[in-house]
Design an enzyme around this catalytic site. Structure first.
Site, PDB file in Angstrom:
ATOM      1  CE  LYS A  13      -1.953  -1.002   3.951  1.00  0.00           C
ATOM      2  NZ  LYS A  13      -1.723  -2.416   4.231  1.00  0.00           N
ATOM      3  NE  ARG A  88      -4.355  -1.696  10.265  1.00  0.00           N
ATOM      4  CZ  ARG A  88      -3.369  -1.318   9.330  1.00  0.00           C
ATOM      5  NH1 ARG A  88      -3.534  -0.117   8.722  1.00  0.00           N
ATOM      6  NH2 ARG A  88      -2.533  -2.096   9.298  1.00  0.00           N
ATOM      7  NE  ARG A 127       7.752  -4.151   5.828  1.00  0.00           N
ATOM      8  CZ  ARG A 127       6.288  -3.928   5.973  1.00  0.00           C
ATOM      9  NH1 ARG A 127       5.591  -3.558   4.704  1.00  0.00           N
ATOM     10  NH2 ARG A 127       5.729  -3.679   7.114  1.00  0.00           N
ATOM     11  NE  ARG A 131       6.134  -1.492  10.578  1.00  0.00           N
ATOM     12  CZ  ARG A 131       4.964  -1.531   9.702  1.00  0.00           C
ATOM     13  NH1 ARG A 131       5.014  -0.920   8.409  1.00  0.00           N
ATOM     14  NH2 ARG A 131       3.947  -1.839  10.243  1.00  0.00           N
ATOM     15  NE  ARG A 142       2.017  -5.761  11.169  1.00  0.00           N
ATOM     16  CZ  ARG A 142       3.049  -5.616  10.446  1.00  0.00           C
ATOM     17  NH1 ARG A 142       4.343  -6.217  10.913  1.00  0.00           N
ATOM     18  NH2 ARG A 142       3.059  -5.062   9.450  1.00  0.00           N
TER      19      ARG A 142
HETATM   20  P1  ADP Z   1       0.926  -2.621   7.819  1.00  0.00           P
HETATM   21  O1  ADP Z   1      -0.210  -2.390   6.934  1.00  0.00           O
HETATM   22  O2  ADP Z   1       2.303  -3.218   7.161  1.00  0.00           O
HETATM   23  O3  ADP Z   1       0.496  -3.411   9.044  1.00  0.00           O
HETATM   24  P2  ADP Z   1       0.564   0.062   8.893  1.00  0.00           P
HETATM   25  O4  ADP Z   1       1.944   1.001   8.717  1.00  0.00           O
HETATM   26  O5  ADP Z   1      -0.453   0.256   7.940  1.00  0.00           O
HETATM   27  O6  ADP Z   1       1.371  -1.274   8.517  1.00  0.00           O
HETATM   28  O7  ADP Z   1       0.190  -0.167  10.556  1.00  0.00           O
HETATM   29  C1  ADP Z   1       1.053  -0.374  11.351  1.00  0.00           C
HETATM   30  C2  ADP Z   1       0.263  -0.588  12.903  1.00  0.00           C
HETATM   31  O8  ADP Z   1      -0.250   0.654  13.080  1.00  0.00           O
HETATM   32  C3  ADP Z   1      -1.040  -1.532  12.630  1.00  0.00           C
HETATM   33  O9  ADP Z   1      -0.689  -2.811  12.974  1.00  0.00           O
HETATM   34  C4  ADP Z   1      -1.749  -0.725  13.841  1.00  0.00           C
HETATM   35  O10 ADP Z   1      -1.305  -1.532  15.204  1.00  0.00           O
HETATM   36  C5  ADP Z   1      -1.554   0.575  13.700  1.00  0.00           C
HETATM   37  N1  ADP Z   1      -2.605   1.201  12.864  1.00  0.00           N
HETATM   38  C6  ADP Z   1      -2.458   1.724  11.578  1.00  0.00           C
HETATM   39  N2  ADP Z   1      -3.457   2.261  11.134  1.00  0.00           N
HETATM   40  C7  ADP Z   1      -4.293   1.793  12.105  1.00  0.00           C
HETATM   41  C8  ADP Z   1      -5.911   2.033  11.825  1.00  0.00           C
HETATM   42  N3  ADP Z   1      -6.721   2.556  11.118  1.00  0.00           N
HETATM   43  N4  ADP Z   1      -6.632   1.389  13.088  1.00  0.00           N
HETATM   44  C9  ADP Z   1      -6.181   0.787  13.959  1.00  0.00           C
HETATM   45  N5  ADP Z   1      -4.725   0.611  14.114  1.00  0.00           N
HETATM   46  C10 ADP Z   1      -3.905   1.052  12.878  1.00  0.00           C
END
Ligand code: ADP
Length: 186
Positions: A13, A88, A127, A131, A142
């Site tokens: 994404k 999400r 990657r 993190r 996740r």
């Molecule tokens: P990825 O898609 O690789 O899991 P992101 O950077 O989108 O990585 O998200 C990392 C973390 O940030 C998620 O596992 C969650 O803990 C938090 N997070 C991000 N966006 C949201 C959201 N919209 N709602 C709840 N938690 C979120």
């Protein structure tokens, strides 16, 4: 143009959002990036979300919704944006939908990147972004959280008629080509 870029962790994404941002000149808003910045800067928000993110769980809906609503009020997002990582959960999608309605705006596209689970795990573990949530155990959590809490968001947008499924396998350019074709089609 208002776009949601959707997909499981590791689907690409962020990478694709940057390409859309450059070509179509619309800013990306990534909730994950915002949370990581908050943690790095040790803000109140950062302290609140650190342990949740480290576990691979989701930040509470009200916290996320408030953050996104506030961010989207900035003038740079007035003419459109690409959402990466939000909504999400179904409650987040409902809250965002309410906001659009209130503002009299429409969502142009919900782009869903489809990638098989085995490939996601491979991509994330290779990657090397350092993190703290990119370990095999955390990725497993996740992916479970995605399947249980996030995947249902797809149905919400299917009902709205903006859902576009994109094959997320192939080179970055190939995948971007598919997205671009969707965004420029009629
Ligand atoms: P990825 O898609 O690789 O899991 P992101 O950077 O989108 O990585 O998200 C990392 C973390 O940030 C998620 O596992 C969650 O803990 C938090 N997070 C991000 N966006 C949201 C959201 N919209 N709602 C709840 N938690 C979120």
């Amino acid at each position: 143009m208002r776009i949601i870029l959707f997909g499981p962790p590791g689907a690409g994404k962020g990478t694709q959002a940057k390409l859309i941002e450059e070509e179509f000149n619309i800013p990306q808003l990534s909730t994950g990036d915002m949370f990581r910045a908050a943690i790095k800067n040790q803000t109140t928000l950062g302290k609140k979300v650190k342990s949740i993110m480290d576990e691979g769980k989701l930040v509470p809906d009200d916290t996320v919704v408030e953050l996104v609503e506030e961010a989207l009020d900035a003038p740079e997002y007035a003419n459109g944006y690409i959402l990466d990582g939000f909504p999400r959960t179904v409650p987040q999608a409902r809250a965002f939908d309410e906001r659009l309605k209130k503002k009299g705006r429409k969502l142009n596209a919900f782009i869903s990147l489809e990638v098989p689970d085995e490939e996601l795990m491979k991509r994330i573990l290779s990657r090397g972004e350092g993190r703290s949530d990119d370990t095999p155990e955390k990725v497993k959590v996740r992916l479970e959280v995605y399947n249980e809490e996030t995947a249902p968001v797809i149905n919400f947008y299917k009902q709205q008629g903006v859902y576009k499924e994109i094959d997320g396998m192939g080179t970055i350019e190939e995948i971007y080509g598919r997205i671009k074709a969707e965004l420029t089609a009629g």
